[in-house]
Design a protein around this motif. Structure first.
Motif, PDB file in Angstrom:
ATOM      1  N   GLN A  99      10.745  77.180  78.661  1.00 40.55           N
ATOM      2  CA  GLN A  99      10.489  75.762  78.885  1.00 40.55           C
ATOM      3  C   GLN A  99       9.035  75.490  79.223  1.00 40.55           C
ATOM      4  O   GLN A  99       8.647  74.328  79.329  1.00 40.55           O
ATOM      5  CB  GLN A  99      11.432  75.231  79.965  1.00 40.55           C
ATOM      6  CG  GLN A  99      12.860  75.222  79.462  1.00 40.55           C
ATOM      7  CD  GLN A  99      13.828  74.595  80.422  1.00 40.55           C
ATOM      8  OE1 GLN A  99      13.840  74.915  81.597  1.00 40.55           O
ATOM      9  NE2 GLN A  99      14.633  73.684  79.915  1.00 40.55           N
ATOM     10  N   GLU A 100       8.218  76.534  79.340  1.00 44.20           N
ATOM     11  CA  GLU A 100       6.781  76.363  79.574  1.00 44.20           C
ATOM     12  C   GLU A 100       6.007  76.359  78.250  1.00 44.20           C
ATOM     13  O   GLU A 100       5.319  75.411  77.929  1.00 44.20           O
ATOM     14  CB  GLU A 100       6.252  77.472  80.495  1.00 44.20           C
ATOM     15  CG  GLU A 100       6.843  77.459  81.882  1.00 44.20           C
ATOM     16  CD  GLU A 100       6.324  76.317  82.737  1.00 44.20           C
ATOM     17  OE1 GLU A 100       5.132  75.979  82.635  1.00 44.20           O
ATOM     18  OE2 GLU A 100       7.123  75.767  83.510  1.00 44.20           O
ATOM     19  N   CYS A 101       6.133  77.445  77.484  1.00 44.33           N
ATOM     20  CA  CYS A 101       5.366  77.581  76.232  1.00 44.33           C
ATOM     21  C   CYS A 101       6.167  77.143  75.002  1.00 44.33           C
ATOM     22  O   CYS A 101       5.616  77.073  73.908  1.00 44.33           O
ATOM     23  CB  CYS A 101       4.880  79.019  76.065  1.00 44.33           C
ATOM     24  SG  CYS A 101       6.194  80.239  75.785  1.00 44.33           S
ATOM     25  N   HIS A 102       7.463  76.875  75.161  1.00 41.77           N
ATOM     26  CA  HIS A 102       8.361  76.409  74.104  1.00 41.77           C
ATOM     27  C   HIS A 102       8.582  77.434  72.994  1.00 41.77           C
ATOM     28  O   HIS A 102       9.003  77.079  71.902  1.00 41.77           O
ATOM     29  CB  HIS A 102       7.891  75.071  73.523  1.00 41.77           C
ATOM     30  CG  HIS A 102       7.769  74.019  74.561  1.00 41.77           C
ATOM     31  ND1 HIS A 102       8.857  73.475  75.196  1.00 41.77           N
ATOM     32  CD2 HIS A 102       6.670  73.436  75.117  1.00 41.77           C
ATOM     33  CE1 HIS A 102       8.443  72.596  76.085  1.00 41.77           C
ATOM     34  NE2 HIS A 102       7.130  72.560  76.065  1.00 41.77           N
ATOM     35  N   SER A 135       8.555  85.928  80.301  1.00 37.61           N
ATOM     36  CA  SER A 135       7.817  86.814  81.202  1.00 37.61           C
ATOM     37  C   SER A 135       6.327  86.510  81.212  1.00 37.61           C
ATOM     38  O   SER A 135       5.677  86.595  82.261  1.00 37.61           O
ATOM     39  CB  SER A 135       8.066  88.268  80.828  1.00 37.61           C
ATOM     40  OG  SER A 135       7.647  88.529  79.510  1.00 37.61           O
ATOM     41  N   GLU A 136       5.751  86.131  80.073  1.00 32.05           N
ATOM     42  CA  GLU A 136       4.315  85.821  80.013  1.00 32.05           C
ATOM     43  C   GLU A 136       3.990  84.575  80.840  1.00 32.05           C
ATOM     44  O   GLU A 136       3.013  84.545  81.577  1.00 32.05           O
ATOM     45  CB  GLU A 136       3.844  85.637  78.576  1.00 32.05           C
ATOM     46  CG  GLU A 136       3.837  86.927  77.771  1.00 32.05           C
ATOM     47  CD  GLU A 136       2.938  87.976  78.393  1.00 32.05           C
ATOM     48  OE1 GLU A 136       1.775  87.673  78.733  1.00 32.05           O
ATOM     49  OE2 GLU A 136       3.411  89.129  78.530  1.00 32.05           O
ATOM     50  N   CYS A 137       4.818  83.546  80.715  1.00 30.05           N
ATOM     51  CA  CYS A 137       4.596  82.316  81.491  1.00 30.05           C
ATOM     52  C   CYS A 137       4.861  82.556  82.982  1.00 30.05           C
ATOM     53  O   CYS A 137       4.177  81.996  83.840  1.00 30.05           O
ATOM     54  CB  CYS A 137       5.464  81.177  80.965  1.00 30.05           C
ATOM     55  SG  CYS A 137       4.918  80.559  79.350  1.00 30.05           S
ATOM     56  N   ALA A 138       5.849  83.407  83.278  1.00 30.50           N
ATOM     57  CA  ALA A 138       6.158  83.719  84.680  1.00 30.50           C
ATOM     58  C   ALA A 138       4.982  84.445  85.331  1.00 30.50           C
ATOM     59  O   ALA A 138       4.698  84.210  86.514  1.00 30.50           O
ATOM     60  CB  ALA A 138       7.428  84.564  84.752  1.00 30.50           C
ATOM     61  N   LYS A 139       4.275  85.287  84.589  1.00 29.93           N
ATOM     62  CA  LYS A 139       3.115  86.002  85.130  1.00 29.93           C
ATOM     63  C   LYS A 139       1.993  85.031  85.511  1.00 29.93           C
ATOM     64  O   LYS A 139       1.244  85.292  86.441  1.00 29.93           O
ATOM     65  CB  LYS A 139       2.578  87.004  84.114  1.00 29.93           C
ATOM     66  CG  LYS A 139       3.447  88.206  83.918  1.00 29.93           C
ATOM     67  CD  LYS A 139       2.852  89.101  82.831  1.00 29.93           C
ATOM     68  CE  LYS A 139       3.832  90.177  82.436  1.00 29.93           C
ATOM     69  NZ  LYS A 139       3.339  90.951  81.284  1.00 29.93           N
ATOM     70  N   ARG A 140       1.877  83.947  84.753  1.00 33.96           N
ATOM     71  CA  ARG A 140       0.797  82.967  85.006  1.00 33.96           C
ATOM     72  C   ARG A 140       1.087  82.063  86.194  1.00 33.96           C
ATOM     73  O   ARG A 140       0.203  81.376  86.667  1.00 33.96           O
ATOM     74  CB  ARG A 140       0.567  82.119  83.762  1.00 33.96           C
ATOM     75  CG  ARG A 140      -0.089  82.884  82.633  1.00 33.96           C
ATOM     76  CD  ARG A 140      -0.547  81.945  81.537  1.00 33.96           C
ATOM     77  NE  ARG A 140       0.558  81.434  80.759  1.00 33.96           N
ATOM     78  CZ  ARG A 140       0.965  81.932  79.597  1.00 33.96           C
ATOM     79  NH1 ARG A 140       0.377  82.981  79.105  1.00 33.96           N
ATOM     80  NH2 ARG A 140       1.975  81.380  78.945  1.00 33.96           N
TER      81      ARG A 140
END
Length: 141
Positions: A99-102, A135-140
């Motif tokens: 839901q962040e990067c779609h 996982s990539e968006c969660a890291k940010r």
């Protein structure tokens, strides 16, 4: 026994007349994208082919059950290559969407669980989308 057929043969087997553009689009879809993609993703990968040709070809591939549509709630229609079983039916699998990067990911090894339906109900299509944060968006965060 499983063997891979050529891109041209897979179009022909699906009853699609092979043209240079269709073959290029199908090859790009099969070999360039790892999982789900949108029309915009395909446009970026094939900037020399106009949007209407891309859209018509995606529709044709979807109608022939080589692709399936994914409504992930992002507002952008996504597509995924069908993985077929021995009956040539597209095997349903779970999708996850960030839901962040779609971005939508196909979990081809996770099958849609069976659902008990009311007697007499005839399902036509099943979608299973899990929404969250990749996982990539969660890291940010």
């Amino acid at each position: 026994m499983h063997f891979d057929i050529s891109d041209e043969q897979s179009l022909d087997n699906a009853g699609i007349r092979v043209t240079a553009n269709r073959l290029l689009i199908w090859r790009t879809v099969r070999h360039h994208f790892d999982g789900a993609f949108s029309l915009a993703d395909l446009e970026a990968a094939l900037p020399t082919i106009d949007r209407s040709t891309l859209f018509r070809t995606l529709t044709l591939l979807s109608d022939a059950h080589l692709l399936h549509d994914i409504d992930d709630g992002s507002g952008s229609q996504k597509y995924c290559v069908c993985h077929v079983d021995d009956t040539r039916h597209c095997m349903g699998h779970v999708h996850i969407t960030c839901q962040e990067c779609h971005h939508t990911f196909c979990l081809t090894n996770v099958k849609i669980p069976p659902v008990a339906l009311p007697e007499g109900f005839m399902p036509i299509e099943t979608e299973y989308v899990v929404k969250g944060i990749c996982s990539e968006c969660a890291k940010r965060k």
